[in-house]
Design a protein around this motif. Sequence first.
Motif, mmCIF file in Angstrom:
data_model
loop_
_atom_site.group_PDB
_atom_site.id
_atom_site.type_symbol
_atom_site.label_atom_id
_atom_site.label_comp_id
_atom_site.label_asym_id
_atom_site.label_seq_id
_atom_site.Cartn_x
_atom_site.Cartn_y
_atom_site.Cartn_z
ATOM 1 N N HIS A 1 1.131 0.195 11.602
ATOM 2 C CA HIS A 1 0.253 -0.284 10.534
ATOM 3 C C HIS A 1 -0.963 0.619 10.391
ATOM 4 O O HIS A 1 -1.338 1.011 9.276
ATOM 5 N N ARG A 2 -1.580 0.975 11.517
ATOM 6 C CA ARG A 2 -2.774 1.825 11.465
ATOM 7 C C ARG A 2 -2.441 3.202 10.898
ATOM 8 O O ARG A 2 -3.225 3.778 10.141
ATOM 9 N N PHE A 3 -1.286 3.729 11.288
ATOM 10 C CA PHE A 3 -0.880 5.041 10.767
ATOM 11 C C PHE A 3 -0.679 4.975 9.256
ATOM 12 O O PHE A 3 -1.144 5.861 8.525
ATOM 13 N N PHE B 1 6.174 14.160 5.714
ATOM 14 C CA PHE B 1 6.043 13.698 7.090
ATOM 15 C C PHE B 1 6.882 12.427 7.231
ATOM 16 O O PHE B 1 6.801 11.526 6.396
ATOM 17 N N ILE B 2 7.697 12.370 8.275
ATOM 18 C CA ILE B 2 8.527 11.188 8.528
ATOM 19 C C ILE B 2 8.109 10.611 9.871
ATOM 20 O O ILE B 2 8.265 11.261 10.907
ATOM 21 N N VAL C 1 -2.374 12.186 11.406
ATOM 22 C CA VAL C 1 -3.021 11.865 10.134
ATOM 23 C C VAL C 1 -3.998 12.959 9.736
ATOM 24 O O VAL C 1 -4.137 13.291 8.545
ATOM 25 N N PHE C 2 -4.665 13.547 10.717
ATOM 26 C CA PHE C 2 -5.605 14.647 10.445
ATOM 27 C C PHE C 2 -4.911 15.797 9.713
ATOM 28 O O PHE C 2 -5.517 16.462 8.857
ATOM 29 N N ALA D 1 -2.500 6.529 3.919
ATOM 30 C CA ALA D 1 -2.730 6.131 2.527
ATOM 31 C C ALA D 1 -4.172 6.381 2.114
ATOM 32 O O ALA D 1 -4.442 6.780 0.974
ATOM 33 N N ARG D 2 -5.111 6.134 3.040
ATOM 34 C CA ARG D 2 -6.517 6.374 2.714
ATOM 35 C C ARG D 2 -6.787 7.843 2.427
ATOM 36 O O ARG D 2 -7.706 8.178 1.672
#
Length: 285
Positions: free
Chosen positions: A201-203, A140-141, A179-180, A208-209
């Motif tokens: 930042h949130r993405f 994913f980019i 992200v899902f 990463a999580r």
Amino acid sequence: MWPQQTPSLTPGEQAVERFARDEPLKFATLTGAEIAARTETSDATVARTAQKLGFANVREMKACCASRVQEQADLQHVLQTRLEALRTHGTEDDGPSGESRTMTSVLTAAAGLVLGAESSIHWPAAAEAAAAIAAAPRAFIYGLGTAYCFAQYAELEFARIGIVSRGITGSGHTNAHAVFQIDAADAVLVLAPRVIFADVHRFIEAAARKGARVFVIAQASLPPQLHELGVLHLRMPSSGGGAATEAVPTVSLIDALVAEIATLQPERALDARAQAQAYRDEFSR
């Protein structure tokens, strides 16, 4: 990230720290010797100040100053800075003159940024990014604004060497949906060449999580919490105060990653190119 509390500094170190705070753009673009001259100190004092403030070296402190400038800069200010750099370059006696001077100045500055990437990028991290993208089932980019144009270019080039990839952009619920869809086995390349905005930042943090390998191409420093999540930083040279934008070094690094991935799995890359060429031939009839 700038320290929240200033440690005990000598008068000379205070002068260096004050110069960095008051003139972050100049601090980011001057050499260590020039900073020492501006603050009437020494190279050793500049280096010691950076370490006392929690930076690994002067280069990292300069990068932090550059990111502070970029975070504050809107589009109008960015253009004003570029025009000022071009006017400054135009006062020099050497080089081309007349109508071509502006364009050649931009090309020269862009070439300097590309060459500067050799020292700014941590190449083991870049090699790890190439290996992770080559081995992942999907890449994913992500890019926001102009960076999404770079993400689309990366998606095209990755596909042509056999990488299943997808360029994505957006904020809010769009990012949540993106992200899902990311799995722990995926690789994520985030393009934030000028500023790491809050949505970016949130993405990064959410991807990463989920356990995905995340790599960030950016001039700005990564916040500590992203490092703690295993995010790797491919630091670009600062374009602040220069005549060129971050576009050329970003695309150049994408090209470098594509070449490295192709060398890791040449058969897959060549097969993908052959298939792409076959479709080109078919639609050219």
